[in-house]
Design a protein around this motif. Structure first.
Motif, PDB file in Angstrom:
ATOM      1  N   GLN A 248      -7.931   0.979   8.118  1.00 31.41           N
ATOM      2  CA  GLN A 248      -7.442   0.366   6.896  1.00 31.41           C
ATOM      3  C   GLN A 248      -8.397   0.687   5.761  1.00 31.41           C
ATOM      4  OE1 GLN A 248      -7.113  -3.547   8.862  1.00 31.41           O
ATOM      5  NE2 GLN A 248      -5.137  -3.751   7.853  1.00 31.41           N
ATOM      6  N   ALA A 269       0.779   4.939   7.012  1.00 30.20           N
ATOM      7  CA  ALA A 269       1.877   4.185   7.610  1.00 30.20           C
ATOM      8  C   ALA A 269       2.413   3.115   6.677  1.00 30.20           C
ATOM      9  CB  ALA A 269       1.415   3.531   8.916  1.00 30.20           C
ATOM     10  N   GLN A 270       1.523   2.377   6.018  1.00 31.84           N
ATOM     11  CA  GLN A 270       1.931   1.309   5.115  1.00 31.84           C
ATOM     12  C   GLN A 270       0.916   1.191   3.992  1.00 31.84           C
ATOM     13  OE1 GLN A 270       2.499  -2.464   7.109  1.00 31.84           O
ATOM     14  NE2 GLN A 270       3.462  -1.518   8.882  1.00 31.84           N
ATOM     15  N   GLY A 272       0.037  -1.607   0.418  1.00 35.62           N
ATOM     16  CA  GLY A 272       0.454  -2.816  -0.274  1.00 35.62           C
ATOM     17  C   GLY A 272      -0.694  -3.511  -0.970  1.00 35.62           C
ATOM     18  N   SER A 277       1.173  -8.615  -0.552  1.00 43.46           N
ATOM     19  CA  SER A 277       2.037  -7.865   0.374  1.00 43.46           C
ATOM     20  C   SER A 277       1.169  -7.018   1.301  1.00 43.46           C
ATOM     21  CB  SER A 277       3.014  -6.976  -0.404  1.00 43.46           C
ATOM     22  OG  SER A 277       2.300  -6.113  -1.287  1.00 43.46           O
ATOM     23  N   THR A 279      -0.559  -5.077   4.553  1.00 40.34           N
ATOM     24  CA  THR A 279      -0.039  -4.246   5.635  1.00 40.34           C
ATOM     25  C   THR A 279      -0.128  -4.992   6.956  1.00 40.34           C
ATOM     26  OG1 THR A 279      -2.203  -3.279   6.157  1.00 40.34           O
ATOM     27  CG2 THR A 279      -0.897  -2.207   4.426  1.00 40.34           C
ATOM     28  N   ALA A 295       2.531  -8.147  12.689  1.00 46.31           N
ATOM     29  CA  ALA A 295       3.234  -8.064  11.406  1.00 46.31           C
ATOM     30  C   ALA A 295       4.234  -9.201  11.298  1.00 46.31           C
ATOM     31  CB  ALA A 295       3.937  -6.713  11.275  1.00 46.31           C
ATOM     32  N   LYS A 313       6.488   4.570  13.237  1.00 45.99           N
ATOM     33  CA  LYS A 313       7.058   3.458  12.495  1.00 45.99           C
ATOM     34  C   LYS A 313       7.072   2.209  13.383  1.00 45.99           C
ATOM     35  CE  LYS A 313       8.066   5.977   8.888  1.00 45.99           C
ATOM     36  NZ  LYS A 313       7.309   5.818   7.609  1.00 45.99           N
ATOM     37  N   GLN A 314       6.980   1.067  12.755  1.00 50.52           N
ATOM     38  CA  GLN A 314       7.015  -0.198  13.478  1.00 50.52           C
ATOM     39  C   GLN A 314       8.411  -0.436  14.042  1.00 50.52           C
ATOM     40  OE1 GLN A 314       5.149  -3.587  11.429  1.00 50.52           O
ATOM     41  NE2 GLN A 314       7.004  -4.745  11.883  1.00 50.52           N
TER      42      GLN A 314
END
Length: 700
Positions: A248, A269-270, A272, A277, A279, A295, A313-314
């Protein structure tokens, strides 16, 4: 902000330590009478005082042994032992197969052992930790040492800040890394290496990035990991072999989550806002195709999800979701096969789900031998060795530790955290759900004294700190048990803003200091009175840090509801949270996290003033006990000194005030615990003894 992240951010008296261990050690156990039921031996507790409750020190002194860790071969247990005279911990190794033979392997004269772990079966690594009790704890100042399990060949791998300065002055040559490095992780493999981190900090000593390397503890050779990673990495997630699989990054209020691909590259991947918001939180990987993250769900709780190995992807459906709770736990892997064996997690109490049938069978056998308890199994290479370590506890029983051998079905005790505590004298703890005046549901933990009461009892509303954390967990906890032993019902609400119970409860506390968060305390009290447990005319409110703030603010917002209040290390002015720049709060937390969750100090200045006890001192009429550590860096002592002056200026006559030198944000020394909680015991007895409200003596 993710609720799970809100709370996240040699000589010694060896003879005394060994003697203390001798008191708790139990001999090897005999074979079981029945083939499917393990046998066990327990430690005889110390005799309780005649004619009264246990002394204060029994509740608050350090555990005799704590944080045991099983060696990879299952033949030894490393753990911390305490010495009541020096109040320092030492690292020891117990060998259950040798009659619980004990070896003291490492200690410091002026510091505790902070962290330790096995590196293979013959060596341990450990760090120092002075437990600065509220001072800024530099992530890279703890040093690192290694020692053999017999206490020989002690070697320093990373210098402490003090040692670094000393080396420069004396020109001693050493191969140890400078204090800019710190221990990051200990892989469960046979490499003889640990993972260390190099932290880059800004001028305020706030972490900006971390670079990883693997360090061989024998040769002290170092090799860099992931030199081509994205910039501003503040967190790495490693697989059981110590290889990074997720990271991260953070810059200002932006964060991003990356996964490592099969070709060694990092893919986004994400991304925010880390407050509004965030990740997903990477949890665990087997180093192959399995990746697990925590999550949010459509229901508003946090759950455990798989990451699709092809798309990264999740997945849509969670692997584990606990109704009414955020997933808070850890994955258990077999070190050799890298297979996921199970999950440890918490709902109302610690729980475990085993995927592996052998571990599931072990759990059932141990639960049968230790009924009515939470029995958590620690497995390292248990599929190969057939051995697990068991931590066994309940709401009335502090942790006891056992080694279980699946082949012989033998359960052998090797230590107890607090053998002087008698479970038969402790209070039961129950968790209920209460509905607030606006319909929001929140949990309340209640500890009630043993025995039958002639009627409703006096009570203490105990408010947890944080406040954006999970404040309670079912089990034996010192403070509520101490208060219950003195005859008080203890009410611990998980008021709005508390994490661990879903996003709705968590976010409902944003910008609600002194308002809705205080109303939840009143609603929890009204519910407790309705159950018939609590005398509404004999209630005091108490807490530390945010809990101290809430205690003082509740006396102002709801006058007459509580007879008295106790605050230690308490916040008294919300603007001080932003303006006292010698606290250990980071610039980012002030600008982003605190602004979102507490309020904007400019735009909402009037609300912050209205909900600050310091600015409302003239409205506080009830007797108060206030305590603070002089060296507190989390909530600087200005909060206490200025509040005391404000109460004096308002003419308040019933203020008990005490400060403690050498203490920070919370009490480290047993002498402080005994003194402060003795004061609290006398204070409560004075103001809650009578059934009718005492006359008000403060200024009107």
């Amino acid at each position: 902000m993710n609720p799970l992240r809100a709370g996240r951010l040699t000589a010694w008296a060896s003879l005394c330590a060994l003697a203390a261990l001798g008191l708790m050690a139990t001999p090897a156990l005999s074979a079981p009478a029945a083939p499917t039921t393990p046998t066990m031996t327990t430690t005889t507790p110390a005799a309780a005082p005649v004619g009264g409750p246990p002394p204060i020190a029994d509740f608050f002194r350090d555990p005799q042994v704590r944080r045991p860790k099983l060696s990879p071969d299952g033949r030894a247990v490393a753990l911390l032992v305490s010495n009541s005279q020096s109040e320092r911990s030492a690292l020891a190794v117990i060998e259950p197969d040798q009659g619980n033979r004990i070896t003291l392997v490492a200690s410091f004269t002026d510091s505790d052992i902070a962290f330790f772990d096995w590196v293979g079966n013959d060596r341990l690594v450990y760090t120092s930790g002075k437990d600065e009790a509220g001072k800024r704890r530099a992530e890279n100042s703890a040093g690192l040492w290694t020692v053999r399990r017999d206490g020989s060949e002690r070697r320093q791998l990373i210098l402490t800040r003090y040692a670094q300065e000393s080396r420069l002055e004396t020109r001693i040559i050493t191969r140890a890394l400078p204090y800019d490095w710190f221990l990051y992780a200990v892989p469960d493999d046979d490499s003889g290496e640990v993972v260390v981190g190099y932290g880059r900090f800004d001028a305020r000593w706030d972490l900006k990035s971390v670079q990883l390397a693997r360090l061989n503890i024998e040769t002290q050779q170092r090799r860099t990991l992931e030199a081509k990673s994205p910039p501003n990495v503040v967190h790495w997630e490693l697989d059981p072999g110590g290889e990074p699989w997720a990271l991260q990054t953070r810059e200002e209020n932006r964060e991003a989550l990356y996964f490592k691909t099969d070709d060694g590259a990092w893919t986004l991947a994400q991304a925010g806002d880390w407050v509004e918001s965030p990740t997903a939180e990477p949890l665990a990987s087997d180093g192959r195709g399995l990746r697990l993250v925590v999550a949010g769900t459509p229901a508003g709780t946090q759950a455990l999800y798989r990451i699709d190995p092809r798309t990264l992807k999740q997945e849509d459906e969670p692997l584990v979701s606990v109704q009414g709770y955020d997933f808070l736990g850890e994955a258990v892997f077999d070190a050799e096969s890298r297979r996921l064996l199970g999950l440890h997690y918490e709902n109302d109490a610690p729980a475990t789900h085993w995927f592996d049938p052998t571990l599931k069978q072990m759990q059932a056998e141990i639960d049968g031998a230790l009924p009515g308890r939470i029995n958590r199994l620690a497995c390292r290479r248990c599929l190969k060795t057939g051995r697990v370590m068991v931590t066994s506890m309940s709401d009335t029983q502090p942790p006891e530790y056992f080694l279980y051998d699946h082949a012989t079905r033998k359960l052998q005790a090797f230590g107890a955290a607090r053998p002087w505590i008698r479970a038969s004298e402790m209070a039961r703890v129950d968790l209920s759900r209460v509905r607030a005046r606006d319909g929001l549901e929140f949990p309340v933990m209640v500890t009630r004294p043993r025995g039958q009461a002639a009627g409703p009892r006096p009570a203490v509303m105990l408010v947890h700190g944080g406040p954006f954390v999970r404040g309670t967990s079912w089990g034996w906890n010192a403070l509520p048990q101490f208060l219950a032993s003195r005859g008080y019902v203890v009410i611990e609400p998980e008021f709005r803003g508390s994490s661990g119970y879903g996003d709705r409860l968590f976010r409902a506390g944003w910008r609600q200091w002194g308002e809705g968060m205080i109303d939840d305390l009143s609603d929890a009290l009204a519910w407790s009175v309705k159950q018939g447990w609590v005398d509404p005319k004999r209630v005091c409110i108490a807490g530390a840090s945010y809990g101290g703030y809430a205690s003082m603010m509740a006396l102002i917002k709801d006058p007459g509801q509580y007879r008295c209040g106790v605050s230690w290390a308490g916040v008294t002015d919300l603007d001080y949270l932003f303006s006292l720049d010698w606290s250990d709060a980071s610039d980012a937390s002030r600008r982003f996290g605190m602004t979102a969750m507490i309020g904007d100090r400019v735009k909402e200045a009037e609300r912050l003033r209205r909900t600050s006890p310091l600015r409302r001192a003239a409205d506080l009429k009830a007797p108060v006990l206030i305590a603070h550590g002089i060296e507190d860096r989390r909530v600087p002592i200005d909060h206490a000194t200025d509040f005391r002056r404000a109460l004096e200026r308002a003419g308040h006559k019933e203020v008990e005030y005490v400060t403690y030198d050498g203490e920070g944000h919370g009490w480290r020394m047993l002498a402080t615990d005994v003194d402060f909680f003795g004061r609290m015991e006398r204070f409560l007895a004075k103001h809650l003894a009578a059934r009718e409200p005492a006359a008000t003596t403060g200024a009107q």
